[in-house]
Design an enzyme around this catalytic site. Sequence first.
Site, short mmCIF file in Angstrom:
data_model
loop_
_atom_site.label_atom_id
_atom_site.label_comp_id
_atom_site.label_asym_id
_atom_site.label_seq_id
_atom_site.Cartn_x
_atom_site.Cartn_y
_atom_site.Cartn_z
CB SER A 7 -9.93 -5.92 6.57
OG SER A 7 -9.73 -4.65 5.98
CB SER A 40 -11.79 -3.57 3.88
OG SER A 40 -11.29 -4.86 3.68
CE LYS A 60 -8.48 -1.86 8.02
NZ LYS A 60 -9.02 -2.10 6.66
#
Lengths: 100, 479
Positions: free
Chosen positions: B149, B173, B74
């Site tokens: 997310s 997330s 990420k």
Amino acid sequence: MVQRISREEVAHVARLAQLSLSEEELDSFTSQLGAVLDHAADLEALNVDDVEPSSHPIPLKNVLRPDEPIENFDIEEVFEVAPEIEENQFRVPPILGESQ
Amino acid sequence: MKAVEIAKKVASGELTARSVVEQHLENIKNLETEVNAFNIVTTEKALEDADQIDARIASGETLGPLAGVPIAVKDNLCTRGLETTCSSKILEGWKPPYNATVIDKLKRADAILIGKTNCDEFAMGSSTENSAFGPTRNPHNLELVPGGSSGGSAAAVAAGFSPLALGSDTGGSIRQPAALCGVVGVKPTYGRVSRYGLVAFASSLDQIGPFAKTVSDAALTLEIISGYDPRDSTSISENSPEITKVLDEGIEGMRIGVIEELSGKGLDGISEDVLLRVEEATKVFSKAGAIVEPASVPASIYGLSAYYVIAPAEASSNLARYDGIRFGPRTEAATTAETMTATRTKGFGDEVKRRIMLGTYALSAGYYDAYYGKSQKVRTLIMNDFAKAYEKFDILISPTAPTTAFPLGEKTTDPMQMYLQDVCTIPSNLAGHPAMSVPFGLGKDGMPIGVQILAPALAEQNMFRAARVLELGNGEISE
């Protein structure tokens, strides 16, 4: 429905957070923040007078490291991504200038 | 191919690391334009790293447990000299002068970084639509969101761009996008994995964890990234958990509770398909010899409200550092104060601004006790209720997300609707407990559904044993 947060309060909070909002943004943020605070109102019914607050999931005391020198960032790499530097320092616009 | 198989074949010389990387780059080339899972694909560096690994194997060296395995991380994990943006304009072009601890650990395990994945800006969101660089789409249906997310990481694994990925989980997330994309996603116990080099959103809730196609790949990755780190003062001193060893021990006699408050019809907006899959999961567990009963965590229903005070409050403080003075782009104005305001106003997207303001408000004089103080007490209630439930049960289960993947744009104008996606995942973050999502069947729309397995702090072994049973059961229902 109770209005949880006013337009003036949103404007005040934006100033505290160093954000500048347009008139339209003030309107939409006021209603959106209001909706979140409305949802949070379900907490009002809870009696938590005798409950200790938790700021953290695990019990923590002050965490200290041994006072020994460790390798630090490469200063060149740090300044490479800085917006503006001068003589190994971050350069900023006037700090005592007239505020508009 | 599974990550463990890739590593085995690369180590034995049956496959070259280069061919593995090339295969995944090919998959990226074919589909990435549509999916948009990555902010950056590190093509050249990945091939270079692969060649190095092949050379080391040729010279007889014994390599790490992820030899030649590509991994996507990420874009809120710091990578030295490689752009780290958190999908925000305010960090566009920023190259960190250091690596996150997890990046160093992956490198030591001989994994190969294949790219940085898209996410909601500063990990704030549940659909990956709040990215300054455009939304990620669900590889199973490009009209739908991948969740968020960490939507880019989930999509990258689901699309075959990378066998493994890392994400961060502050309120769900990792788990929610894993559920929506049909992959395994794990939020470890708070403190298991060092947060050093993870760009902070809400420090008392953030935790890094793996995505994988299989439970065993997720287990191996978690073992590798776990462990005490003196550079994270909230890192716990426990050794890495030995999970892969116990994966196939089964769950005979394990006491499993179904959280009534998060699995009942009373919960707003939870779909029938999802509830049905949770019910089927209980049958799989019973068949494997577990004792499955309803469990109650009464305060869990207040998790969402408490979270949307606590997380923004911490975020408002953490994000104060983005002011265009020391790093990142600067929007120049007449004075330093005006420069800061101009930089922040231009650099942050709407959702980040909302959360910063919500947090600033909740912490401001006159409202602190009513919102922040009260939410912290609710956090204690949730911890207490979990503790009570775990007197009777070894693990708990619930849905991961209330629905399957939803269309792009459906919830962007109504933040509260978006926040409801996290209702089942948030309680574990508030308590600091591990939890994971395991793909288990499909909904009526043909989209993946995830079942969430929750465990008390440090009980990842039991959590993974149950996940493995569910994975095998999932194979049976989809056959």
